[in-house]
Design a protein around this motif. Structure first.
Motif, PDB file in Angstrom:
ATOM      1  N   UNK A 182       0.826  -1.200  -0.059  1.00 48.17           N
ATOM      2  CA  UNK A 182       0.164  -0.059  -0.052  1.00 48.17           C
ATOM      3  C   UNK A 182       1.025   1.345   0.024  1.00 48.17           C
ATOM      4  N   UNK A 183       0.604   2.139  -0.667  1.00 48.71           N
ATOM      5  CA  UNK A 183       1.169   3.421  -1.048  1.00 48.71           C
ATOM      6  C   UNK A 183       0.342   4.516  -0.551  1.00 48.71           C
ATOM      7  N   UNK A 184      -1.085   4.681  -0.770  1.00 46.62           N
ATOM      8  CA  UNK A 184      -1.867   5.709  -0.447  1.00 46.62           C
ATOM      9  C   UNK A 184      -3.381   5.087  -0.451  1.00 46.62           C
ATOM     10  N   UNK A 185      -4.225   5.779   0.546  1.00 40.94           N
ATOM     11  CA  UNK A 185      -5.423   5.521   0.435  1.00 40.94           C
ATOM     12  C   UNK A 185      -5.578   4.196   1.230  1.00 40.94           C
ATOM     13  N   UNK A 186      -6.705   3.559   1.334  1.00 39.33           N
ATOM     14  CA  UNK A 186      -7.352   2.620   2.246  1.00 39.33           C
ATOM     15  C   UNK A 186      -8.223   1.588   1.205  1.00 39.33           C
ATOM     16  N   UNK A 187      -7.834   0.333   1.324  1.00 41.96           N
ATOM     17  CA  UNK A 187      -8.756  -0.648   0.442  1.00 41.96           C
ATOM     18  C   UNK A 187      -8.802  -1.951   1.291  1.00 41.96           C
ATOM     19  N   UNK A 188      -9.136  -2.901   0.251  1.00 41.36           N
ATOM     20  CA  UNK A 188      -8.820  -4.557   0.531  1.00 41.36           C
ATOM     21  C   UNK A 188      -8.251  -5.176  -0.378  1.00 41.36           C
ATOM     22  N   UNK A 189      -7.539  -6.056  -0.204  1.00 39.35           N
ATOM     23  CA  UNK A 189      -6.929  -6.963  -0.962  1.00 39.35           C
ATOM     24  C   UNK A 189      -7.784  -8.302  -0.957  1.00 39.35           C
ATOM     25  N   UNK A 190      -8.760  -8.620  -1.929  1.00 40.30           N
ATOM     26  CA  UNK A 190      -9.602  -9.692  -1.917  1.00 40.30           C
ATOM     27  C   UNK A 190      -9.029 -10.820  -2.385  1.00 40.30           C
ATOM     28  N   UNK A 191      -8.922 -11.988  -1.397  1.00 37.56           N
ATOM     29  CA  UNK A 191      -8.222 -13.154  -1.889  1.00 37.56           C
ATOM     30  C   UNK A 191      -9.166 -14.315  -2.207  1.00 37.56           C
ATOM     31  N   UNK A 192      -8.738 -15.245  -2.879  1.00 38.42           N
ATOM     32  CA  UNK A 192      -9.688 -16.576  -3.140  1.00 38.42           C
ATOM     33  C   UNK A 192      -8.950 -17.703  -3.549  1.00 38.42           C
ATOM     34  N   UNK A 193      -8.995 -18.733  -2.692  1.00 36.43           N
ATOM     35  CA  UNK A 193      -8.587 -19.908  -2.940  1.00 36.43           C
ATOM     36  C   UNK A 193      -9.266 -20.692  -4.300  1.00 36.43           C
ATOM     37  N   UNK A 194      -8.551 -22.169  -4.738  1.00 37.15           N
ATOM     38  CA  UNK A 194      -9.241 -22.612  -5.721  1.00 37.15           C
ATOM     39  C   UNK A 194     -10.853 -23.186  -5.375  1.00 37.15           C
ATOM     40  N   UNK A 195     -10.779 -23.557  -3.984  1.00 37.15           N
ATOM     41  CA  UNK A 195     -12.030 -24.040  -3.754  1.00 37.15           C
ATOM     42  C   UNK A 195     -13.316 -22.988  -3.427  1.00 37.15           C
ATOM     43  N   UNK A 196     -12.654 -21.650  -3.456  1.00 35.58           N
ATOM     44  CA  UNK A 196     -13.684 -20.746  -3.564  1.00 35.58           C
ATOM     45  C   UNK A 196     -13.636 -19.747  -2.156  1.00 35.58           C
ATOM     46  N   UNK A 197     -12.959 -20.260  -1.162  1.00 30.58           N
ATOM     47  CA  UNK A 197     -13.061 -19.710   0.271  1.00 30.58           C
ATOM     48  C   UNK A 197     -12.275 -18.228  -0.183  1.00 30.58           C
ATOM     49  N   UNK A 198     -13.002 -17.252   0.555  1.00 27.78           N
ATOM     50  CA  UNK A 198     -12.603 -15.876   0.428  1.00 27.78           C
ATOM     51  C   UNK A 198     -12.458 -15.078   1.320  1.00 27.78           C
ATOM     52  N   UNK A 199     -11.222 -14.511   1.576  1.00 29.95           N
ATOM     53  CA  UNK A 199     -11.141 -13.540   2.722  1.00 29.95           C
ATOM     54  C   UNK A 199     -10.107 -12.187   2.175  1.00 29.95           C
ATOM     55  N   UNK A 200      -9.875 -11.323   3.191  1.00 28.87           N
ATOM     56  CA  UNK A 200      -9.414 -10.002   2.648  1.00 28.87           C
ATOM     57  C   UNK A 200      -8.285  -9.556   3.722  1.00 28.87           C
ATOM     58  N   UNK A 201      -7.336  -8.770   3.040  1.00 32.85           N
ATOM     59  CA  UNK A 201      -6.513  -8.093   4.028  1.00 32.85           C
ATOM     60  C   UNK A 201      -6.606  -6.642   3.704  1.00 32.85           C
ATOM     61  N   UNK A 202      -6.656  -5.815   4.827  1.00 29.02           N
ATOM     62  CA  UNK A 202      -6.511  -4.416   4.790  1.00 29.02           C
ATOM     63  C   UNK A 202      -5.408  -3.955   3.839  1.00 29.02           C
ATOM     64  N   UNK A 203      -5.642  -3.078   2.956  1.00 31.75           N
ATOM     65  CA  UNK A 203      -4.724  -2.138   2.375  1.00 31.75           C
ATOM     66  C   UNK A 203      -4.558  -0.756   2.848  1.00 31.75           C
TER      67      UNK A 203
END
Length: 185
Positions: A102-123
């Protein structure tokens, strides 16, 4: 949905990549049809730039071990309340990991594995994110300013957008007033 803090942090300047060999492109709303839950129907002009991508490398792209240095600049736009996002992708070569920062602002890094499990990390400014080569990833801008995210990845990684088009991430990110909300698909 579980949202994690990044595992590392590093402050860097907030400018776009510049230089003779830097490549860049802009994505307009009309070019990313269908990625938003309620379509691209909004009050925005279809030519509205929603994000810009910059990349730089030296040497042969096909040579294993060479790297791209990149930057994505996400605009602070909402499509029917849904936060602006990139198309998202898996890597064609699943042995190739990637770093985002992250360089500026705020957001999320949306992540998903091959089985469809989804989670996020704060950017946010200074956050560092390791993305395993088998994990799909998408950037989501959750703030009212540009979100700038740097990246470094192998030139041989490739991008598999088709798999995301066929089976999208399991969560959508909306912003109502100042609250970020997740809508399960």
């Amino acid at each position: 949905m579980k949202v994690l803090e990044p595992r590392a942090y590093h402050k860097m300047p907030k400018e776009v990549l510049r230089g003779e060999k830097v490549k860049s492109y802009k994505k307009c709303l009309k070019q990313i049809k269908g990625i938003y839950k309620y379509g691209n129907e909004s009050n925005l002009d279809p030519n509205t730039v929603v994000y810009e991508v910059y990349s730089y490398t030296e040497g042969e792209k096909e040579k294993e071990g060479n790297l791209f240095w990149g930057l994505t600049v996400m605009k602070p736009v909402y499509i029917n309340g849904e936060c602006n996002m990139t198309r998202g992708h898996f890597h064609e070569d699943t042995n190739c990991a990637e770093f985002y920062f992250g360089l500026q602002g705020e957001g999320l890094l949306l992540l998903m594995n091959k089985k469809g499990k989804t989670w996020a990390e704060k950017i946010y400014k200074g956050s560092i994110h390791h993305i395993d080569g088998e994990i799909a990833h998408r950037i989501v801008n959750t703030c009212d300013e540009e979100l700038m995210v740097g990246a470094c990845w192998p030139t041989t990684a490739g991008h598999n957008y088709k798999e995301i088009e066929d089976r999208d991430f399991n969560y959508r990110v909306f912003k109502n007033d100042s609250e970020v909300e997740f809508l399960k698909r």
